[in-house]
Design an enzyme around this catalytic site. Structure first.
Site, short mmCIF file in Angstrom:
data_model
loop_
_atom_site.label_atom_id
_atom_site.label_comp_id
_atom_site.label_asym_id
_atom_site.label_seq_id
_atom_site.Cartn_x
_atom_site.Cartn_y
_atom_site.Cartn_z
N GLU A 1 34.62 31.39 30.08
CA GLU A 1 35.02 31.51 28.87
C GLU A 1 34.52 31.24 27.40
O GLU A 1 34.93 30.83 26.95
CB GLU A 1 36.81 30.80 28.53
CG GLU A 1 37.34 31.37 30.23
CD GLU A 1 38.76 30.88 29.80
OE1 GLU A 1 38.93 29.63 29.39
OE2 GLU A 1 39.82 30.83 30.36
N GLU B 1 41.56 35.68 38.74
CA GLU B 1 42.82 34.87 38.45
C GLU B 1 43.92 35.89 38.16
O GLU B 1 44.59 35.71 36.98
CB GLU B 1 42.55 33.69 37.55
CG GLU B 1 41.23 33.58 37.12
CD GLU B 1 40.74 32.30 36.37
OE1 GLU B 1 42.07 32.24 35.17
OE2 GLU B 1 39.71 31.78 35.72
C1 XIL Z 1 44.53 26.31 34.64
C2 XIL Z 1 45.37 25.74 35.48
O1 XIL Z 1 45.82 26.70 36.28
C3 XIL Z 1 46.11 24.56 34.83
O2 XIL Z 1 46.62 24.28 36.15
C4 XIL Z 1 45.49 23.80 34.59
O3 XIL Z 1 45.87 23.41 33.85
C5 XIL Z 1 44.31 24.24 33.18
O4 XIL Z 1 43.50 25.68 33.88
N1 XIL Z 1 41.86 30.49 32.84
C6 XIL Z 1 40.94 29.45 33.83
C7 XIL Z 1 41.89 29.13 35.01
O5 XIL Z 1 39.93 30.21 34.55
O6 XIL Z 1 40.60 27.27 35.03
C8 XIL Z 1 42.95 28.45 34.19
O7 XIL Z 1 43.40 27.55 35.27
C9 XIL Z 1 43.79 29.68 34.06
C10 XIL Z 1 42.83 30.24 32.72
#
Ligand code: XIL
Length: 388
Positions: A180, A296
Site C-alpha cells: 500500500e 486478500e
Molecule cells: C488487517 C487485519 O485483517 C486486521 O486484523 C488488522 O487489525 C488490520 O489489518 N490490507 C492489508 C491487510 O494489507 O494487512 C489488512 O489486514 C487488511 C487491508
C-alpha cells in the site's frame, strides 16, 4: 467492457449451483455425510457437500494456488477453525502475525513464535506460505515513532528484512515486500503515500526494501501489494496508473520485483463494479513480465439491505464476476481470501455495516458452513483455464 449493473446482479441467478443449495447457507455435512446440522455446530469435520471440491482441490485442478489468510491464535485454540484451514487452503498467509509491529516488541528483539507456528502448521499440511509484509504504513510498533529517525531508518528497514526474510528463506512462496505505498490523494510525486517510511527515507525506501528482500530470500517471489485498484471508479483508475508508473520505474532501475498483489477487497452492490480498467491493468503488468496474485479477497456487503438471502446472492455474484474477470488472465497464479469464515472477518471491525449485522463476505459463514460465496468461488475457479 465493464461489468454492467445488470450483468452484475443477474450473475446471482446464473449461479445455478448456488441456487441448488439454497442461498442462506449450503448443506453442512460433517464428515461429508448427509443430514442437516444445527447452526452453531463446530466444523468438526469436512463441511463441504461431498459432490463439490474444496477450494484447495478446485485450485489444484487449475494449477492455481488457492487459500486464505489465517489467524495463528485461532489455529492454536479452535480445532474447528484449524480443520477448516487444513481442508480448504493450499496456501496461507498470516492475517497479522508477520507484520512489523507484531514481530518487533522492542527495537532490539523479534517475536517469532506465532510465525514459526504458522510455518510448521502449513508445512505439516502441505501448504505454501505467503509473507505479509515487510513494509507498510500501518501496524508499526509503539516504539517506532520515537526510535526511528531519518538517520537510522534505512538500517532499521534493512535489518528487519534481512532478519525476518533470512529466517524463513526458502520456505516462502511470495513476500509482500511493500504494501500500500500509493495514495494518490496525498499529492506526493508519483502518487506515493505519505507513509512514515516515505517521510523518513523519501521514495527510495521501496527500491531498498525490494533489493534487500531479494538478498534475504532469493527464492521467494517479491510482490508489490495494494488495494483500491480493482474497480471502475475514477480513483481506482488513478491508483492503477500510479502503480504502473511505480513498477515501470522499478523495472527501469533494475529493482527486483516479480509480482503484483491485487488485494481484491471488493464491494457488492449497484454502485461498484470491476471491468475493463482492471483487465487492462493486468495485461500491462503481464507485459512487464510480472505475475499476478489476488491476495486478500473479500466482498463487503455494507451497502446491501439486512436480509441475508439478498446479501448472499449479491456477494456470490460479486465473487463469480470478479473471479471470472481476473482469472481469465492465466498469469494470475494465486487466490487468497482474507480469512475463510465470516466469524472473524476484519470488515466487522474496520468497515462495519450501519445496522451492525455481521458481514457475509467470505466463503464460510460464522458457523463455518459453506455459503453461496463458496459455491461461486469454487465454480469460478473450475470455469477457467489451468494456469501454465
Ligand atoms: C488487517 C487485519 O485483517 C486486521 O486484523 C488488522 O487489525 C488490520 O489489518 N490490507 C492489508 C491487510 O494489507 O494487512 C489488512 O489486514 C487488511 C487491508
Amino acid at each position: 467492457m465493464p461489468i454492467s449493473r445488470r450483468r452484475f446482479l443477474s450473475g446471482a441467478s446464473a449461479l445455478g449451483t448456488t441456487a441448488a443449495f439454497g442461498l442462506t447457507g449450503c448443506p453442512h455435512l460433517p464428515g461429508r455425510a448427509r443430514g442437516p446440522v444445527p447452526p452453531g455446530t463446530p466444523a468438526s469435520a469436512a463441511l463441504v457437500p461431498p459432490q463439490l471440491p474444496t477450494i484447495r482441490e478446485a485450485g489444484t485442478s487449475r494449477n492455481l494456488l488457492a487459500g486464505s489468510a489465517v489467524n495463528v491464535r485461532l489455529l492454536q485454540s479452535e480445532p474447528a477453525y484449524a480443520q477448516l484451514a487444513q481442508q480448504q487452503a493450499d496456501i496461507v498467509v498470516a492475517e497479522n502475525e508477520m507484520k512489523f509491529g507484531p514481530l518487533r516488541p522492542t527495537p532490539d528483539t523479534f517475536f517469532f513464535n506465532d510465525a514459526d507456528y504458522l510455518f510448521s502448521f502449513a508445512e505439516k499440511n502441505g501448504m505454501q506460505v505467503r509473507g505479509h509484509n515487510f513494509v507498510w504504513h500501518r501496524q508499526l510498533p509503539s516504539w517506532f515513532a520515537s526510535y526511528v529517525t531519518s538517520q537510522n531508518a534505512q538500517t532499521v528497514l534493512v535489518q528487519h528484512i534481512e532478519t525476518v526474510g533470512g529466517r524463513y528463506a526458502g520456505r516462502v512462496q511470495s513476500w509482500d515486500v511493500v504494501n500500500e505505498a500509493i495514495q494518490v490523494s496525498d499529492n506526493l510525486p508519483g502518487g506515493l503515500r505519505n507513509s512514515p517510511w516515505y517521510h523518513l527515507l523519501g521514495p527510495g525506501y521501496i527500491d531498498v526494501a525490494f533489493a534487500t528482500a531479494r538478498r534475504a530470500d532469493p527464492k521467494a517471489l517479491l510482490c508489490y501489494n495494494d488495494y483500491g485498484i480493482e474497480g471502475e471508479r475514477p480513483e481506482d483508475e488513478a491508483k492503477r496508473a500510479a502503480v504502473l508508473t511505480l513498477i515501470r520505474g522499478m523495472k527501469s532501475r533494475g529493482t527486483p520485483i516479480d509480482a503484483i498483489g491485487i488485494q481484491s477487497h471488493i464491494v457488492a452492490g449497484p454502485s461498484y463494479n470491476c471491468g475493463a480498467g482492471l483487465t487492462r491493468f493486468m495485461s500491462e503488468i503481464q507485459g512487464m513480465g510480472l505475475k499476478l496474485m489476488l491476495t486478500e479477497m473479500d466482498v463487503n456487503d455494507r451497502f446491501l439491505p439486512s436480509d441475508i438471502a439478498t446479501r448472499d446472492r449479491a456477494v456470490a455474484a460479486a465473487y463469480d464476476n470478479y473471479l471470472k474477470l481476473t482469472l481469465a488472465n492465466t498469469d494470475v497464479i494465486a487466490l487468497l481470501t482474507w480469512g475463510l469464515t465470516d466469524k472473524y472477518t476484519w470488515l466487522n471491525n474496520e468497515d462495519a455495516r450501519t445496522d451492525k449485522l455481521p458481514e457475509r463476505c467470505l466463503p464460510f459463514d460464522a458457523d463455518l458452513r459453506p455459503t453461496p460465496a463458496y459455491m461461486a468461488e469454487v465454480g469460478a475457479i473450475q470455469s477457467v483455464l489451468p494456469r501454465p
